[in-house]
Design a protein around this motif. Structure first.
Motif, PDB file in Angstrom:
ATOM      1  N   ILE A  36       0.893  -1.250  -0.010  1.00  0.00           N
ATOM      2  CA  ILE A  36      -0.015   0.009   0.160  1.00  0.00           C
ATOM      3  C   ILE A  36       0.939   1.168   0.077  1.00  0.00           C
ATOM      4  O   ILE A  36       2.018   1.110   0.524  1.00  0.00           O
ATOM      5  CB  ILE A  36      -1.095  -0.020   1.091  1.00  0.00           C
ATOM      6  N   SER A  37       0.296   2.239  -0.679  1.00  0.00           N
ATOM      7  CA  SER A  37       1.088   3.614  -0.844  1.00  0.00           C
ATOM      8  C   SER A  37       0.192   4.797  -0.503  1.00  0.00           C
ATOM      9  O   SER A  37      -1.033   4.890  -0.757  1.00  0.00           O
ATOM     10  CB  SER A  37       1.703   3.682  -1.993  1.00  0.00           C
ATOM     11  N   LYS A  64       4.755   2.327   0.969  1.00  0.00           N
ATOM     12  CA  LYS A  64       5.356   3.866   1.036  1.00  0.00           C
ATOM     13  C   LYS A  64       4.514   4.803   1.408  1.00  0.00           C
ATOM     14  O   LYS A  64       3.465   4.731   1.159  1.00  0.00           O
ATOM     15  CB  LYS A  64       5.596   3.929  -0.577  1.00  0.00           C
ATOM     16  N   VAL A  65       5.324   5.996   1.623  1.00  0.00           N
ATOM     17  CA  VAL A  65       4.507   7.001   2.400  1.00  0.00           C
ATOM     18  C   VAL A  65       5.041   8.408   1.882  1.00  0.00           C
ATOM     19  O   VAL A  65       6.345   8.567   1.867  1.00  0.00           O
ATOM     20  CB  VAL A  65       4.474   7.153   3.905  1.00  0.00           C
ATOM     21  N   SER A  66       4.475   9.372   1.434  1.00  0.00           N
ATOM     22  CA  SER A  66       4.754  10.648   1.183  1.00  0.00           C
ATOM     23  C   SER A  66       3.755  11.844   1.611  1.00  0.00           C
ATOM     24  O   SER A  66       2.637  11.203   1.721  1.00  0.00           O
ATOM     25  CB  SER A  66       4.974  10.811  -0.475  1.00  0.00           C
ATOM     26  N   GLY A  67       4.367  13.046   2.069  1.00  0.00           N
ATOM     27  CA  GLY A  67       3.459  14.100   2.598  1.00  0.00           C
ATOM     28  C   GLY A  67       3.864  14.460   3.991  1.00  0.00           C
ATOM     29  O   GLY A  67       5.232  14.854   3.930  1.00  0.00           O
ATOM     30  N   SER A  90       9.594   2.523   2.083  1.00  0.00           N
ATOM     31  CA  SER A  90      10.116   3.751   1.902  1.00  0.00           C
ATOM     32  C   SER A  90       9.352   4.989   2.476  1.00  0.00           C
ATOM     33  O   SER A  90       7.966   4.743   2.371  1.00  0.00           O
ATOM     34  CB  SER A  90      10.523   3.919   0.646  1.00  0.00           C
ATOM     35  N   SER A  91       9.890   6.116   2.771  1.00  0.00           N
ATOM     36  CA  SER A  91       9.168   7.312   3.223  1.00  0.00           C
ATOM     37  C   SER A  91      10.077   8.522   2.573  1.00  0.00           C
ATOM     38  O   SER A  91      11.167   8.717   2.754  1.00  0.00           O
ATOM     39  CB  SER A  91       9.051   7.235   4.661  1.00  0.00           C
ATOM     40  N   LEU A  92       9.306   9.364   1.989  1.00  0.00           N
ATOM     41  CA  LEU A  92       9.412  10.667   1.624  1.00  0.00           C
ATOM     42  C   LEU A  92       8.759  11.728   2.483  1.00  0.00           C
ATOM     43  O   LEU A  92       8.533  12.861   1.965  1.00  0.00           O
ATOM     44  CB  LEU A  92       9.346  10.794   0.039  1.00  0.00           C
TER      45      LEU A  92
END
Length: 109
Positions: A36-37, A64-67, A90-92
């Motif tokens: 899940i992203s 994956k996570v971004s925000g 991964s995380s941005l």
């Protein structure tokens, strides 16, 4: 939970000062969250705030996570409190609070 490689866009969670704020508050010892992203999420909470799980005792894989993620203490992109496993994640995400980490924080082995 298998997210089927889907992406959740613009997820907004604001639980004030509640602890374990995330997509899943907690993952049990035998629990699995994978594939899940979260894209462009905005998550706000208290202690142990993160993108995927506030508390992980199981397995988080291929996520994956971004925000933006903001909490009081123990704030991270994937997992806030972790005694389980995290693989291929991964995380941005931009994380802010006291005691922050990119992927997980407050690891207990």
């Amino acid at each position: 939970y298998d997210g089927g490689s889907y992406t959740i866009k613009n997820l907004h969670i604001d639980l004030g000062s509640s602890s374990y704020s995330a997509l899943f508050a907690g993952i049990s010892k035998d629990g699995v969250v994978k594939n899940i992203s979260l894209k462009s999420c905005m998550i706000t909470g208290g202690n142990y705030t993160s993108g995927i799980a506030g508390k992980n005792r199981g397995l988080i894989e291929n996520c994956k996570v971004s925000g933006f993620i903001h909490g009081d203490k123990y704030v991270a992109g994937i997992g806030g409190y972790n005694t389980g496993q995290v693989k291929k994640c991964s995380s941005l995400a931009v994380v802010s609070g006291n005691k922050t980490g990119g992927i997980v924080i407050d690891i207990v082995i």
